[in-house]
Design an enzyme around this catalytic site. Sequence first.
Site, PDB file in Angstrom:
ATOM      1  CB  SER A  79      -0.960  -0.050   1.189  1.00  0.00           C
ATOM      2  OG  SER A  79      -2.001   0.878   1.052  1.00  0.00           O
ATOM      3  CD  GLU A 122      -6.369  -4.232  -3.256  1.00  0.00           C
ATOM      4  OE1 GLU A 122      -6.360  -3.600  -2.184  1.00  0.00           O
ATOM      5  OE2 GLU A 122      -5.376  -4.876  -3.657  1.00  0.00           O
ATOM      6  CG  HIS A 180      -5.777  -2.497   0.988  1.00  0.00           C
ATOM      7  ND1 HIS A 180      -5.030  -2.554  -0.158  1.00  0.00           N
ATOM      8  CD2 HIS A 180      -5.202  -1.531   1.754  1.00  0.00           C
ATOM      9  CE1 HIS A 180      -4.061  -1.644  -0.107  1.00  0.00           C
ATOM     10  NE2 HIS A 180      -4.143  -1.021   1.053  1.00  0.00           N
TER      11      HIS A 180
END
Length: 558
Positions: free
Chosen positions: A211, A341, A458
Site C-alpha cells: 500500500s 481490495e 486490502h
Amino acid sequence: MRYTVLLLVVIVAISFVSANRDAEPIVETDLGKIKGTTLESRLRQTFFAFRGIRYANPPTGKLRFQAPEPVSPWEGVFDATDDGPMCIQPAFNRSEASEDCLRLNVYTKLIPNELSRIRPKDVIFYMHPGGFYVFSGQSRNNAGPQYLMDQDIVLVTINYRLGSLGFMSTGTPDCPGNMGFKDQVMALKWVRDHIHHFGGNAESVTLMGYSAGALSSGLHMISPMSRGLFHRVIAMSASPTSQVEISSHQIELAQKQATLLGCEISSTARMIECLKSKPASDFADSLEAMFVVSWNPVLLWEAVIEPDFGQERFLDRDPTEAFLKGDFMRVPVISGITKDEFAGPAVGFLTNETLRNELNQNFETLAPVLFLYNSSSERENITKLLRDKFLGEGQLTLNRSVQGLNYLFADSLIGFPVHRFIQLASRYTKVYQYKFTYQGRYSFFYYPDDKTPYGVVHHDDLLYLLVIPHISPIFNATDPESTMVEKLTGMWTAFAKHGDPNEADIVPKPNWVPVKPNEDNFLEIGEQFTMREGLFTERFSFWDMLFPLPENQSPATA
C-alpha cells in the site's frame, strides 16, 4: 582444499549458533556495538533479532520537517533487544509512539562478526502500509518476522515519519516535503553501509512495500536519491502512477494543520516555526480533523515534486511521465492486487446512515475527495461518468450499491494505479503481475457476523508474509493457511534471490510468466496457481479512458 576449509567454517558457525541460542548476540558495527536477542520462526528455527536500531538522528527541534541526518556513532552497547517506538500517530498506548522513531529492525540467522566468511544473504527491505499516517515496522504490532525467517534471507523492517511530521510540504525551504521518503532513503543507505555486519548482502536488496509502502517502492524507482540502493521491487497493492495529480506543495494542508494547532498562517516561515514548537502528540491528537470526511481522502498526504532550493530532492519529476518515458531504475518487479481490495470503506459509508445520506446528497462534491481526482472544470464530467458506470441513478443503498461502491474505492485507490504502473513499467523491465484470491479464515474485514471474511480485501495477502497479531495468530504447520505461507514466502524469497519467483522451492511450481507486450497476463494466487489474461480489463479500460496518458509522449526504446 578450499571446500574443506569452507566446510569447517560452516561447522564452526553452526556450533557457535547452537551454543548461543539463549545468549544475547552482540554485533560490532562501524557505529558501535549492538545487542540483540533470539527469536523463533514459525517452524521453530532460531534466528537473531536486532530491533529498534537508530538509522538517523531523532528528527526533532531544527530537524522537524527537514531531511534526516545520518545517525551519530554511540559509546557502549546499543540495546536492540526490543522494538523501538512507532512514529507519531494515534495509539492506545501513548508510550508506543515517539518522534524519536527513525528505527529499523534486522532479522538474521547469522551473527556476522563470527560468521562473516559464509556467503552473505539476500536482503528483503520492508516498508509498511498505513496511508502515510499510521502503522509501523514493529515486530509486535504490524510486521512480525516469523514467516519470512523460515527462508534463507536477511529481513529489514523500518519506520518512517508519518502524517504532517513526515509529509507536510509548503513549497518553500522551510518545509520542502517528502521527509518520510527521505527517511526511507536514509534507511536504505544504512543497509548499504552496515548490513554486512549482520550477514546481509548490500548488493542484493529487494524493496518490499505494501500500500503506502508499495507507492513508496515505485517512487524509489525514479528518485535520484535512491539510485543504486536496491536491485528488485515487490510492490503490493499500490503504485505512484495514477489519476492523482502530483504538485510541488500541499500548502493548504499545511495551513489546515497549523490552524488546528493554533498557529497563524500569514507567513509560511512563522507558521513552520510555530509548528516546530508544538508537542509531537498534538499532531496525533489532531489527525482525524485533518481529513475531509470519515478518514477520507485515504491518500491525504502525497509525494511532491520538490522545487530546487539547493537541497537533495527525493522527487524531481512526475512519476507517470517518468515511467512512460522509461526514465526509471529498470529492475525486476512483482506487482499486483487482491480480489476485492477496498470493500471496507464502501460498506462503512452505506451502513452508516449519516455518511450514506451525505454521499447521496453531495456525491458531486465528495466523489473527487473519495476517489482521488481533480474536480477542475476540464474534468467536470468524470463524476457523472463514474456515477453512471458504477452506481446508476437513484438513492444509494447497501443491497443495491455495495458492489459498485466497492469497485469505485478499489479501482481508484489501488487497482487502476497498479494497472497503469504495470502497463508502463513492463515496457522496459520484467514485471510479474498477480491477483491474490485465496480466502483464509482471517481478514482485515468481515461480514457483520465478525466471523466470515467479506472477501479478499486490502492487506489480506500480507497475512501470509508477516505476522500481524491483532488480525490473526501465527499459522502453524497444521493450519489450512500454512500452504499459502509457504507459497508466498517461497516465491517472494526466490524473487529476492534470483529475480524470478519460479525458482521457489515449492510444489507445484507457479510457472509464472512475466507480462508480455500487448498481453495483460497475470498469476492468480489462490488455492491453485493459474495463469490468466486480462485483469479486470473492462473496469480498468474505463479508467484509462477517463484519465488518458499525457499527450505527445512516446515510450523510449528499451
